[in-house]
Design an enzyme around this catalytic site. Structure first.
Site, PDB file in Angstrom:
ATOM      1  CG  ASP A  10      17.816 -17.294 -17.411  1.00 42.00           C
ATOM      2  OD1 ASP A  10      18.464 -16.259 -17.222  1.00 42.00           O
ATOM      3  OD2 ASP A  10      17.875 -17.966 -18.460  1.00 42.00           O
ATOM      4  CG  ASP A  12      18.461 -13.499 -22.808  1.00 47.09           C
ATOM      5  OD1 ASP A  12      17.632 -13.129 -23.657  1.00 47.09           O
ATOM      6  OD2 ASP A  12      19.199 -12.705 -22.189  1.00 47.09           O
TER       7      ASP A  12
END
Length: 217
Positions: A10, A12
């Site tokens: 991922d 953020d």
């Protein structure tokens, strides 16, 4: 012999310390449009989702016109008006270098739109580390497994030879639905307890710990 051929990150809250900026920008967007301001935890809970899905969760009574306006205002806040720093987490870049040195393929599965991911990959200089990526405007939003399914198909990697690393329960649930191992990071959007509810194989407290977990599986 390595357990994982493919390590999927991922963005953020996992590689980039951007959770605080996302929270402030979403709250300021609400104020600018005179909409009830969501709590910090409410915004944290939607980080990782596509923008449309996130807005539908945060503002269920807002119609499509208002949500479209919110997208525009949020983008202006994030790109121009808000100066909250969003650096890479300490150790994140070295982690990528070390994993590549062990011949792991690296990829990204993010709630960002393609334009947003391309922008931060260019700004951070990390783009060359990744062999593939999927964004929220290219597949169904997390926790649907489509992002991971597309990456596995593109790179011809079976699910049991891949691992998903993320800071939210959406990442861990996406991994579970795709049949991919999940590793949670506790320094992003969601707490260790919340991540544990999706039964990841491990939860770490800083990027440097990820290398040891990945290579020792």
């Amino acid at each position: 012999m390595k357990q994982y051929d493919l390590v999927i990150f991922d963005w953020d809250g996992t590689l980039m310390d951007s959770v605080s900026k996302i929270v402030v920008c979403m709250q300021q967007t609400s104020r600018q449009l005179s909409i009830d301001v969501p709590s910090e935890q409410a915004v944290r809970d939607i980080i990782g989702l596509s923008m449309n899905k996130a807005l539908s969760v945060l503002f269920p009574d807002a119609d499509e016109t208002i949500r479209d306006r919110m997208v525009d205002v949020y983008r202006e806040q994030y790109l121009t008006l808000n100066q909250t720093p969003s650096p890479l987490f300490s150790g994140a870049e070295q982690l990528l270098i070390d994993l590549k040195a062990r011949e792991h393929q690296l990829a990204v599965a993010t709630g960002k739109a393609r334009a947003g991911l391309d922008r931060v990959l260019s700004a951070t200089g990390l783009g060359h580390h990744f062999v593939a990526s999927r964004c929220a405007d290219e597949a169904k939003s997390k926790p649907h497994p489509e992002m991971l399914q597309q990456l596995l198909a593109q790179l011809d990697v079976p699910a049991h030879r891949a691992v998903m690393i993320g800071d939210s329960i959406h990442d861990m649930n996406m991994a579970k639905r795709a049949g991919v191992d999940g590793i949670g990071v506790s320094y992003g959007a969601h707490s260790r307890d919340k991540l544990a509810s999706s039964s990841p194989i491990a939860i770490v407290d800083r990027p440097q710990q990820l290398f040891e977990v990945i290579v020792n599986q």
